[in-house]
Design a protein around this motif. Structure first.
Motif, PDB file in Angstrom:
ATOM      1  N   ARG A   1       0.834  -1.200   0.000  1.00  0.00           N
ATOM      2  CA  ARG A   1       0.000   0.000   0.000  1.00  0.00           C
ATOM      3  C   ARG A   1       0.871   1.253   0.000  1.00  0.00           C
ATOM      4  O   ARG A   1       0.601   2.222  -0.712  1.00  0.00           O
ATOM      5  N   ARG A   2       1.919   1.225   0.801  1.00  0.00           N
ATOM      6  CA  ARG A   2       2.824   2.374   0.903  1.00  0.00           C
ATOM      7  C   ARG A   2       3.527   2.607  -0.429  1.00  0.00           C
ATOM      8  O   ARG A   2       3.692   3.754  -0.871  1.00  0.00           O
TER       9      ARG A   2
ATOM     10  N   ALA B   1       2.246   7.054  -6.632  1.00  0.00           N
ATOM     11  CA  ALA B   1       1.283   8.069  -7.050  1.00  0.00           C
ATOM     12  C   ALA B   1       1.813   9.475  -6.783  1.00  0.00           C
ATOM     13  O   ALA B   1       1.611  10.400  -7.591  1.00  0.00           O
ATOM     14  N   THR B   2       2.514   9.644  -5.667  1.00  0.00           N
ATOM     15  CA  THR B   2       3.097  10.951  -5.335  1.00  0.00           C
ATOM     16  C   THR B   2       4.177  11.328  -6.337  1.00  0.00           C
ATOM     17  O   THR B   2       4.237  12.470  -6.817  1.00  0.00           O
TER      18      THR B   2
ATOM     19  N   LYS C   1       4.441  10.224  -9.434  1.00  0.00           N
ATOM     20  CA  LYS C   1       3.808  10.459 -10.732  1.00  0.00           C
ATOM     21  C   LYS C   1       3.225  11.860 -10.807  1.00  0.00           C
ATOM     22  O   LYS C   1       3.358  12.557 -11.829  1.00  0.00           O
ATOM     23  N   ALA C   2       2.575  12.306  -9.746  1.00  0.00           N
ATOM     24  CA  ALA C   2       1.977  13.645  -9.730  1.00  0.00           C
ATOM     25  C   ALA C   2       3.045  14.722  -9.831  1.00  0.00           C
ATOM     26  O   ALA C   2       2.874  15.718 -10.558  1.00  0.00           O
ATOM     27  N   LEU C   3       4.153  14.550  -9.122  1.00  0.00           N
ATOM     28  CA  LEU C   3       5.227  15.537  -9.175  1.00  0.00           C
ATOM     29  C   LEU C   3       5.870  15.576 -10.556  1.00  0.00           C
ATOM     30  O   LEU C   3       6.156  16.657 -11.102  1.00  0.00           O
ATOM     31  N   ILE C   4       6.086  14.415 -11.157  1.00  0.00           N
ATOM     32  CA  ILE C   4       6.669  14.351 -12.499  1.00  0.00           C
ATOM     33  C   ILE C   4       5.746  15.035 -13.507  1.00  0.00           C
ATOM     34  O   ILE C   4       6.195  15.808 -14.363  1.00  0.00           O
ATOM     35  N   ALA C   5       4.437  14.765 -13.394  1.00  0.00           N
ATOM     36  CA  ALA C   5       3.477  15.366 -14.328  1.00  0.00           C
ATOM     37  C   ALA C   5       3.460  16.882 -14.235  1.00  0.00           C
ATOM     38  O   ALA C   5       3.271  17.575 -15.243  1.00  0.00           O
ATOM     39  N   SER C   6       3.694  17.425 -13.045  1.00  0.00           N
ATOM     40  CA  SER C   6       3.602  18.876 -12.858  1.00  0.00           C
ATOM     41  C   SER C   6       4.921  19.605 -13.087  1.00  0.00           C
ATOM     42  O   SER C   6       4.917  20.792 -13.422  1.00  0.00           O
TER      43      SER C   6
END
Length: 290
Positions: free
Chosen positions: A12-13, A19-20, A22-27
């Motif tokens: 889970r971790r 996900a964290t 991926k979000a930073l890379i996308a932004s």
């Protein structure tokens, strides 16, 4: 029981951490080769691969006709080779991967055995590249080659690129994949050594008595069953980058986990997770031991 709970929590971790990232890379990440992120075009694919996929999807397709269009590496082990990507696309993808590697973006390990490489879903390449490759091209091909392994019911994947270089990962120990089927494509660069080797299925007691060695060919993909024992010999010179796609069929793994060979006890996860579903798709017979 405690160990099981700890493993569930660890996974889970890992999902949350991924996900964290991926979000930073996308932004924040600035692309080097934006065209790699365009929806997969036929121009990126080798003519031989396009022909194989077109034949596989035709109403008259059968295994005998397909095998005339593929290289059979081992009939006994059901291992095949086919050109997948063009040289220009391999080069463009490599340039993007190297650019990302050199950036200050966070990077997750591709898997538990490789320390260097990229998780393609974190980089944003699942939707434009890997999913259409699986759905449009690999599914009809795998349905003919591996009907008993869920080849016609592939509904998820895990895709990553692994890198081997002097001073980094040099080889890969013998293992089997968390997948019903696997595609392994050599992207480059210039290298010697690093050949793949294959034994039998992991359930077989004499699985590695006579391993089969297979050399990499840039742009070409090796197709094999996930349960086939395999590894990589030590790299001697240069750098080797490979795209590995674990292809999964919930119709198979919902009945029998490919890693522990038991009926799975499911825990909710984000995205594809480990390829299991709570729905009950039509099942197929599990791969025969050959």
């Amino acid at each position: 029981m405690v160990e099981l709970e700890q493993e569930v929590e660890r996974r889970r971790r890992l999902g949350l951490e991924s996900a964290t990232r991926k979000a930073l890379i996308a932004s924040s990440y600035r692309l080097a080769r934006p065209e790699v992120y365009d929806s997969l075009q036929d121009a990126a694919l080798a003519p031989e691969f396009l022909a194989v996929a077109e034949y596989s999807a035709s109403p008259s397709a059968d295994l005998k006709g397909l095998l005339q269009r593929l290289e059979t590496v081992s009939e006994e082990k059901r291992i095949y080779r086919v050109p997948v990507f063009t040289a220009p696309f391999c080069q463009a993808l490599l340039e993007e991967l190297e650019h990302f590697e050199q950036s200050d973006m966070p990077k997750g390990r591709p898997n538990t055995m490789n320390n260097y490489g990229v998780l393609l879903h974190e980089l944003g390449l699942d939707e434009p590249l890997v999913t259409p490759l699986r759905e449009r091209f690999l599914q009809p091909l795998m349905a003919l080659l591996y009907p008993d392994c869920g080849g016609g019911q592939l509904d998820s994947h895990r895709a990553f690129v692994v890198k081997y270089a002097l001073g980094q990962d040099l080889e890969l120990g013998c293992h089997y994949d968390n997948a019903e089927l696997t595609l392994n494509v050599a992207l480059g660069k210039v290298f010697t050594g690093g050949a793949l080797y294959f034994g039998g299925l992991f359930q077989a007691p004499t699985a590695l008595t006579e391993p089969l060695e297979v050399e990499h060919m840039v742009g070409q993909g090796i197709l094999h069953r996930g349960g086939q024992l395999h590894g990589a010999r030590p790299l001697v010179t240069g750098e080797r980058w490979n795209l590995v796609i674990w292809l999964r069929a919930s119709a198979v793994r919902n009945r029998l986990c490919p890693m522990c060979c038991r009926e799975p006890d499911l825990v909710d996860d984000e995205g594809f997770g480990d390829g299991f579903t709570r729905e009950e798709p039509a099942t197929v017979d599990v791969c025969a031991l050959t």
